[in-house]
Design a protein around this motif. Structure first.
Motif, mmCIF file in Angstrom:
data_model
loop_
_atom_site.group_PDB
_atom_site.id
_atom_site.type_symbol
_atom_site.label_atom_id
_atom_site.label_comp_id
_atom_site.label_asym_id
_atom_site.label_seq_id
_atom_site.Cartn_x
_atom_site.Cartn_y
_atom_site.Cartn_z
ATOM 1 N N VAL A 16 22.253 -7.635 3.120
ATOM 2 C CA VAL A 16 20.906 -7.765 2.535
ATOM 3 C C VAL A 16 20.241 -9.048 3.018
ATOM 4 N N LEU A 17 20.997 -10.141 3.041
ATOM 5 C CA LEU A 17 20.439 -11.402 3.531
ATOM 6 C C LEU A 17 20.056 -11.289 5.002
ATOM 7 N N ARG A 18 20.892 -10.634 5.787
ATOM 8 C CA ARG A 18 20.578 -10.444 7.208
ATOM 9 C C ARG A 18 19.295 -9.630 7.367
ATOM 10 N N PHE A 19 19.165 -8.582 6.557
ATOM 11 C CA PHE A 19 17.963 -7.754 6.575
ATOM 12 C C PHE A 19 16.714 -8.602 6.301
ATOM 13 N N TYR A 20 16.771 -9.419 5.256
ATOM 14 C CA TYR A 20 15.613 -10.239 4.912
ATOM 15 C C TYR A 20 15.327 -11.300 5.974
ATOM 16 N N VAL A 21 16.365 -11.944 6.474
ATOM 17 C CA VAL A 21 16.160 -13.001 7.465
ATOM 18 C C VAL A 21 15.635 -12.432 8.781
ATOM 19 N N GLU B 174 14.432 3.167 5.764
ATOM 20 C CA GLU B 174 13.153 3.191 5.045
ATOM 21 C C GLU B 174 12.195 2.150 5.625
ATOM 22 N N PHE B 175 12.719 1.004 5.995
ATOM 23 C CA PHE B 175 11.916 -0.089 6.551
ATOM 24 C C PHE B 175 11.223 0.351 7.839
ATOM 25 N N ILE B 176 11.947 1.007 8.733
ATOM 26 C CA ILE B 176 11.360 1.346 10.040
ATOM 27 C C ILE B 176 10.423 2.551 9.978
ATOM 28 N N LYS B 177 10.364 3.218 8.832
ATOM 29 C CA LYS B 177 9.392 4.297 8.664
ATOM 30 C C LYS B 177 7.967 3.741 8.587
ATOM 31 N N LEU B 178 7.849 2.470 8.246
ATOM 32 C CA LEU B 178 6.547 1.829 8.071
ATOM 33 C C LEU B 178 6.279 0.879 9.236
ATOM 34 N N GLN B 179 5.033 0.479 9.370
ATOM 35 C CA GLN B 179 4.720 -0.581 10.322
ATOM 36 C C GLN B 179 5.402 -1.856 9.835
ATOM 37 N N ALA B 180 5.789 -2.714 10.761
ATOM 38 C CA ALA B 180 6.584 -3.902 10.425
ATOM 39 C C ALA B 180 5.937 -4.767 9.349
ATOM 40 N N SER B 181 4.630 -5.013 9.463
ATOM 41 C CA SER B 181 3.980 -5.882 8.473
ATOM 42 C C SER B 181 3.914 -5.225 7.096
ATOM 43 N N GLU B 182 3.659 -3.905 7.062
ATOM 44 C CA GLU B 182 3.636 -3.186 5.778
ATOM 45 C C GLU B 182 5.025 -3.146 5.157
ATOM 46 N N ALA B 183 6.029 -2.922 5.984
ATOM 47 C CA ALA B 183 7.408 -2.860 5.495
ATOM 48 C C ALA B 183 7.836 -4.226 4.954
ATOM 49 N N ALA B 184 7.455 -5.296 5.658
ATOM 50 C CA ALA B 184 7.796 -6.641 5.198
ATOM 51 C C ALA B 184 7.105 -6.949 3.867
ATOM 52 N N GLN B 185 5.850 -6.517 3.747
ATOM 53 C CA GLN B 185 5.106 -6.703 2.498
ATOM 54 C C GLN B 185 5.827 -5.994 1.348
ATOM 55 N N ARG C 212 0.821 -1.222 0.000
ATOM 56 C CA ARG C 212 0.000 0.000 0.000
ATOM 57 C C ARG C 212 0.851 1.267 0.000
ATOM 58 N N GLU C 213 2.136 1.141 0.211
ATOM 59 C CA GLU C 213 3.040 2.297 0.282
ATOM 60 C C GLU C 213 3.787 2.466 -1.036
ATOM 61 N N ILE C 214 3.069 2.914 -2.042
ATOM 62 C CA ILE C 214 3.606 3.009 -3.396
ATOM 63 C C ILE C 214 4.749 4.025 -3.491
ATOM 64 N N GLY C 215 4.702 5.085 -2.726
ATOM 65 C CA GLY C 215 5.703 6.152 -2.840
ATOM 66 C C GLY C 215 7.040 5.852 -2.182
ATOM 67 N N ILE C 216 7.142 4.768 -1.454
ATOM 68 C CA ILE C 216 8.385 4.451 -0.743
ATOM 69 C C ILE C 216 9.064 3.276 -1.421
ATOM 70 N N ARG C 217 10.368 3.389 -1.547
ATOM 71 C CA ARG C 217 11.175 2.326 -2.162
ATOM 72 C C ARG C 217 12.251 1.910 -1.164
ATOM 73 N N LEU C 218 12.297 0.640 -0.799
ATOM 74 C CA LEU C 218 13.325 0.140 0.113
ATOM 75 C C LEU C 218 14.607 -0.220 -0.632
ATOM 76 N N LEU C 219 14.443 -0.923 -1.734
ATOM 77 C CA LEU C 219 15.585 -1.439 -2.493
ATOM 78 C C LEU C 219 15.629 -0.823 -3.879
ATOM 79 N N ASP C 220 16.207 0.312 -3.978
ATOM 80 C CA ASP C 220 16.347 0.962 -5.274
ATOM 81 C C ASP C 220 17.386 0.186 -6.090
ATOM 82 N N LYS C 221 17.089 -0.051 -7.356
ATOM 83 C CA LYS C 221 18.011 -0.816 -8.215
ATOM 84 C C LYS C 221 19.381 -0.168 -8.301
#
Length: 195
Positions: free
Chosen positions: A104-109, A162-173, A77-86
């Motif tokens: 990056v792997l640590r972040f995802y895990v 960028e991740f912590i700007k969002l709620q955890a479940s939204e950021a994970a999504q 739902r957070e279209i304007g935010i990008r966590l992983l810019d190419k």
């Protein structure tokens, strides 16, 4: 005469059993060969990361991700935010690939998989399989003793910020929806390694 006939019948029976067993064995071997040809090959590639290498099953990662991708992208739902810019991933400095991949792997895990939830059992299984694969790759990278530069740490910190700007479940999504970027990068590294 009766004894010879009985012995002859026993020998014939054994011969028939042996022939049937040979036919079954031959058929089984043919079937196994056919199945091995029809099955999907497990594509494991050694990624050369600075001073060491790790095996990554990019095809398997992509297969699991393709199952959950549409749900992850549609749920973002957070279209304007990008966590992983190419550009963030493409501009990893020489000698920092191992470190950046480790971060990056640590972040995802640690952040993403633990906060990502799907209502679909198949997608939950695929998410778990991805998490397990990332843990496995991370263990291999840990053996590499990657050296992290300041610029690489800043890149990883920007992803976390960028991740912590969002709620955890939204950021994970969102991070799951952007996992394509990481997989594309891994596949690119894999292709560079095998040129």
């Amino acid at each position: 005469m009766m004894i010879y006939l009985k012995t002859f019948q026993q020998k014939m029976f054994r011969l028939q059993v042996t022939m049937v067993m040979d036919m079954l064995l031959g058929s089984s071997i043919c079937l196994l060969l056919l199945l091995s040809c029809l099955g999907e090959p497990v594509e494991s590639r050694a990624l050369h990361l600075d001073s060491c290498s790790v095996n990554v099953h990019t095809h398997e990662l992509r297969k699991y991700y393709s199952t959950i991708r549409s749900d992850a992208v549609e749920g973002d739902r957070e279209i304007g935010i990008r966590l992983l810019d190419k550009s963030l991933i493409k501009d990893v400095q020489e000698g920092q690939v191992c470190c950046f991949l480790h971060l990056v792997l640590r972040f995802y895990v640690e952040r993403v998989f633990s906060n990502y939830a799907s209502s679909q059992p198949q997608q939950q299984r695929c998410s778990s399989a991805l998490a397990n694969a990332f843990v496995s790759i991370r263990k291999d990278i840990h053996k590499c003793h990657c050296q992290c530069g300041e610029e690489t740490r800043r890149k990883a910190d920007s992803i976390h910020a960028e991740f912590i700007k969002l709620q955890a479940s939204e950021a994970a999504q969102k991070a799951m929806g952007e996992l394509d970027t990481v997989l594309d990068w891994l596949e690119g590294l894999s292709q560079k390694t095998h040129l």
